[in-house]
Design an enzyme around this catalytic site. Structure first.
Site, PDB file in Angstrom:
ATOM      1  N   HIS A  48       0.800  -1.222   0.000  1.00 49.65           N
ATOM      2  CA  HIS A  48       0.000   0.000   0.000  1.00 49.65           C
ATOM      3  C   HIS A  48       0.837   1.279   0.000  1.00 49.65           C
ATOM      4  CE1 HIS A  48      -3.812  -2.029   0.237  1.00 49.65           C
ATOM      5  NE2 HIS A  48      -3.446  -2.692   1.321  1.00 49.65           N
ATOM      6  N   ARG A  73       6.798  -6.340   3.187  1.00 49.83           N
ATOM      7  CA  ARG A  73       5.550  -6.874   2.667  1.00 49.83           C
ATOM      8  C   ARG A  73       5.533  -6.719   1.145  1.00 49.83           C
ATOM      9  NH1 ARG A  73      -0.578  -5.381   4.549  1.00 49.83           N
ATOM     10  NH2 ARG A  73      -0.012  -3.258   3.957  1.00 49.83           N
ATOM     11  N   ASP A  87      16.788 -12.545  -2.952  1.00 51.15           N
ATOM     12  CA  ASP A  87      18.126 -12.298  -3.471  1.00 51.15           C
ATOM     13  C   ASP A  87      18.649 -10.927  -3.055  1.00 51.15           C
ATOM     14  OD1 ASP A  87      18.262 -14.789  -4.602  1.00 51.15           O
ATOM     15  OD2 ASP A  87      18.013 -14.112  -6.670  1.00 51.15           O
ATOM     16  N   GLU A 152      -6.786 -12.319   5.697  1.00 52.80           N
ATOM     17  CA  GLU A 152      -7.502 -11.052   5.864  1.00 52.80           C
ATOM     18  C   GLU A 152      -8.857 -11.034   5.168  1.00 52.80           C
ATOM     19  OE1 GLU A 152      -4.976  -7.970   4.261  1.00 52.80           O
ATOM     20  OE2 GLU A 152      -3.920  -9.427   3.031  1.00 52.80           O
ATOM     21  N   ASP A 177      -9.059  -5.336   6.248  1.00 53.09           N
ATOM     22  CA  ASP A 177      -9.603  -6.059   5.101  1.00 53.09           C
ATOM     23  C   ASP A 177     -10.652  -7.072   5.538  1.00 53.09           C
ATOM     24  OD1 ASP A 177      -8.199  -5.409   2.377  1.00 53.09           O
ATOM     25  OD2 ASP A 177      -6.604  -5.349   3.862  1.00 53.09           O
TER      26      ASP A 177
END
Length: 261
Positions: A48, A73, A87, A152, A177
């Site tokens: 977000h 996230r 990586d 969620e 959510d």
């Protein structure tokens, strides 16, 4: 020499509560301020917040030099994206909108090298291996990756037991959510939502997994910790900044008002 030790993952496995903060300013300078504040972990948000992998990596570097642990996230749980984050040296990932045991299983495979997973073997090019300076990276990396998944919505809740049966390290419950999916958009504190969240945390803890949540409600934070939640985010840098700036602006404008005392 093995892959770097993931102290955050170890703390969760030992049941040691970790207090965190959401970092969504998408700016390494602002993240450095958060990294000096004393949180156990900081979540750099790629879902977000206006971040890409390069800006996330800048912030991860800053957090790594502090006493806090970086968690990133992803915007979505795509295997190719997970490979790039790993990586880049991100050891703790939070993947949003997980709705089934099969989906969780595929995420577990995405963070592991063959034959146990499908992570691409390109560590010689990667920051994760210190650019091939860690000779045992390939054989030790899997143990240090912390995979956290978000449940969620109602589909995820219905599949929670299947998700918990996989080898994810923890499950994060997203109240906002979930509230929207339950028909209570904007009402994360609705009694039905609160009960659903607390029930989920009970189930996660009973399954021996780390339970997590982001809530700005101190009473809810306390309830979740009392139930055994171990990664709890208590604030968001964006809302902290916005709230403080608005209060400061109001205080300044109030100086211009007539003094009626």
């Amino acid at each position: 020499m093995p892959a770097p030790h993931n102290a955050f993952k170890a703390a969760l496995a030992d049941g040691q509560p970790q207090i965190g903060c959401w970092v969504g300013m998408a700016n390494a300078y602002a993240t450095e301020i958060a990294a000096t504040a004393g949180f156990d972990w900081l979540l750099v948000d790629g879902e977000h917040a206006p971040n890409d992998l390069n800006s996330i990596l800048e912030q991860i570097r800053v957090i790594e030099g502090s006493g806090s642990h970086p968690v990133a996230r992803l915007p979505i749980g795509e295997t190719w994206m997970i490979k790039q984050y790993l990586d880049a040296g991100v050891q703790s990932l939070l993947v949003p909108m997980v709705e089934s045991g099969d989906q969780a299983t595929e995420l577990v495979r995405a963070v592991r090298y063959p034959p146990h997973g499908v992570r691409g073997v390109g560590s010689a090019l990667a920051r994760a291996s210190r650019f091939a300076a860690i000779p045992d990276y390939l054989t030790t990396a899997d143990q240090q990756i912390c995979l956290l998944v978000q449940v969620e919505n109602r589909a995820g809740q219905a599949a929670l037991d299947d998700i918990l049966a996989t080898e994810v390290d923890g499950v994060f419950i997203g109240p906002s959510d979930l509230a929207a999916d339950m028909g209570h958009i904007g009402q994360a504190g609705h009694p039905d939502v609160v009960e659903a969240v607390l029930d989920s945390i009970r189930r996660i803890v009973a399954a021996g997994k780390a339970a997590g949540i982001l809530t700005l409600d101190p009473a809810m934070q306390r309830k979740c910790l009392d139930l055994g939640a171990t990664f709890v985010a208590t604030d968001i840098d964006v809302t902290l900044f916005a709230r403080s700036m608005r209060a400061s602006a109001k205080a300044g404008q109030d100086l211009l008002q007539p003094d009626n005392s």
